[in-house]
Scaffold this active site. Structure first.
Site, short mmCIF file in Angstrom:
data_model
loop_
_atom_site.label_atom_id
_atom_site.label_comp_id
_atom_site.label_asym_id
_atom_site.label_seq_id
_atom_site.Cartn_x
_atom_site.Cartn_y
_atom_site.Cartn_z
N TYR A 73 0.85 -1.19 0.00
CA TYR A 73 0.00 0.00 0.00
C TYR A 73 0.89 1.23 0.00
CZ TYR A 73 -3.36 3.51 1.74
OH TYR A 73 -4.16 4.62 1.91
N ASP B 256 9.26 2.46 -0.10
CA ASP B 256 8.21 3.12 0.67
C ASP B 256 8.41 2.72 2.13
OD1 ASP B 256 6.02 4.04 1.99
OD2 ASP B 256 4.54 3.25 0.58
N LYS C 180 4.48 8.79 9.01
CA LYS C 180 4.27 8.19 10.33
C LYS C 180 5.32 8.64 11.37
CE LYS C 180 1.16 4.80 8.55
NZ LYS C 180 1.13 4.11 7.29
C1 LIG Z 1 0.47 4.62 5.94
C2 LIG Z 1 1.19 4.34 4.69
C3 LIG Z 1 1.12 5.19 3.57
C4 LIG Z 1 0.18 6.38 3.52
O1 LIG Z 1 0.50 7.33 4.48
P1 LIG Z 1 -0.66 8.38 4.93
O2 LIG Z 1 0.07 9.29 5.88
O3 LIG Z 1 -1.73 7.57 5.57
O4 LIG Z 1 -1.11 9.07 3.71
C5 LIG Z 1 1.91 4.93 2.48
N1 LIG Z 1 2.73 3.87 2.47
C6 LIG Z 1 2.83 3.02 3.51
C7 LIG Z 1 3.78 1.88 3.44
C8 LIG Z 1 2.05 3.22 4.64
O5 LIG Z 1 2.12 2.35 5.65
#
Ligand SMILES: *Cc1c(COP(=O)(O)O)cnc(C)c1O
Length: 427
Positions: A143, A238, A266
């Site tokens: 994701y 990511d 995060k």
């Molecule tokens: C949470 C997450 C996102 C999206 O981040 P948001 O701050 O919710 O937009 C993208 N990539 C990964 C791997 C994530 O865990």
């Protein structure tokens, strides 16, 4: 169970879509009413009825040093007293950039944004602008935020061309998105053989945290690095979730592989909205104002958010702090395994740093999205509700990772393991 939560949720549903502002919070996959929270301190949160829980959600990862850490609270308060936003550069932005660079040497330049979604969206645009190519490759079950081009549902088979995973995403936006199974380097090689010279970037969660917690195989990531080097595509890690968790220096430190670009989110904001895109200077300098690829943000680099992230990372980077939280996570999982075994419940666990996953399966390995989907979903639902009742807050989905903070201590551990013992006995 929680009268106040039921009342508040009924009211919220009249005004907020589904009663929530982010879909997974609605408890749709486990049933029941989402619990409304009113405060947090360290490893613990308290709901609107005054019930306490050991928290393994930690706002889905950001709170690496626990709730309301005094250093974070005072950094935010002191910064706010001098003004909350200027739309002009501040010293805090450079300080946070320096801290991130000290932990992730592959990052030479950084751009602060406001969410992980924004970081991934900008990574795709930058990679396309830099390489002059259109295709991107992502993995099934990974994701990258709710970016149109990345909301792609892979069908079965390796050569699945992008089919939009959500209404509202035009097929024309996802037809340049290729998908492959996670941890399957042969599938990626086949895609590179066919499309290699038109692939701008490979985006990967090096420790997948959005299909429960599934670490990449080291040879898989090394294979991606080699394929990108051969073809001229950029390797984008990511690390929105794995950053400052898989290791202090993220998954790139854990695996010893340098990506071209890194997406962060995060933990970098310590509970305030921050995302970041960083990487090789030559690539990053393609962003405006140095280069032609446009990117901007009214509140990007916001002082409160920078102060919160900086206080969090400074605390986390102190000697032994992250290592102790990793060791605590290992004790948690060992304790869970022992109690599951005693109750005759087949349980597999994964840990990378302070991220973890628990799987109700008797399989020996869980490496791909398909493996996660085969786990006992019904048993997870009973486990989730049992733990919630017993005062342990887990994410309301079998496709979310668990998180530990530096505030999780012996009291939290024995509370959790006592709860697990009782809940496993009823599974
Ligand atoms: C949470 C997450 C996102 C999206 O981040 P948001 O701050 O919710 O937009 C993208 N990539 C990964 C791997 C994530 O865990």
């Amino acid at each position: 169970m929680s009268n106040q939560s039921e009342r508040l949720f009924a009211e919220a549903q009249q005004h907020l879509v589904g009663g929530v502002n982010s879909a997974v919070r609605a408890f749709r996959s486990v049933g029941g009413t989402p619990v409304f929270m009113r405060r947090g301190s360290g490893a613990w949160i308290e709901d609107v009825d005054g019930k306490q829980y050991v928290d393994y959600v930690l706002s889905y990862g950001p709170l690496a040093i626990g709730h309301a850490h005094p250093k974070v609270v005072s950094a935010i308060a002191e910064t706010a007293a001098s003004g909350t936003s200027f739309g002009a550069p501040t010293e805090l932005e450079t300080e946070l950039a320096l801290r991130v660079k000290s932990l992730m040497p592959a990052i030479e330049r950084i751009r602060m944004v406001n969410s992980g979604t924004e970081a991934c969206m900008s990574a795709v645009r930058l990679a396309r602008g830099y390489t002059g190519r259109d295709r991107i490759l992502k993995f099934r079950g990974n994701y990258h935020g709710h970016v149109d081009a990345l909301l792609v549902e892979a069908g079965s088979g390796v050569l699945t061309l992008g089919i939009p995973g959500s209404p509202g995403v035009p097929a024309s936006v996802t037809e340049t998105t290729l998908t492959a199974p996670f941890n399957d380097i042969e599938g990626v090689k086949a895609l590179f053989a066919e499309y290699g010279d038109s692939i701008a970037a490979v985006l990967v969660e090096p420790v997948a945290g959005n299909m429960n917690c599934v670490p990449a195989r080291p040879d898989f990531l090394a294979g991606l690095r080699a394929l990108c080097d051969e073809s001229g595509a950029l390797l984008v890690f990511d690390e929105v979730m794995s950053g400052f968790r898989a290791a202090l220096g993220g998954a790139q430190a854990h695996y010893g592989i340098h990506p071209d670009l890194t997406c962060l989110g995060k933990v970098i904001g310590g509970g305030l909205p921050v995302g970041a895109l960083g990487g090789r200077a030559e690539v990053m300098e393609y962003l405006a104002p140095s280069g032609p690829v446009y990117q901007a943000g009214t509140l990007s680099g916001n002082p409160l958010a920078m102060a919160s992230g900086l206080a969090t990372l400074n605390e986390l980077a102190k000697p032994d702090v992250h290592a102790n939280a990793e060791a605590w996570t290992a004790r948690l999982l060992a304790g869970m395994q022992e109690r599951a075994r005693a109750a005759g419940v087949p349980l597999l666990t994964h840990q990378v740093g302070t991220m973890f996953g628990v799987f109700f399966t008797d399989a020996e390995r869980v490496e791909r999205f398909e493996d996660v989907a085969e786990c006992d979903a019904e048993r997870f639902v009973r486990f989730f509700h049992g733990m919630l009742e017993a005062g342990v807050y887990l994410a309301p989905s079998a496709f979310e990772a668990g998180f530990v903070s530096t505030a999780h201590d012996d009291v939290a551990l024995s509370h959790t393991l006592d709860a697990a013992e009782r809940v496993f006995a009823d599974l």
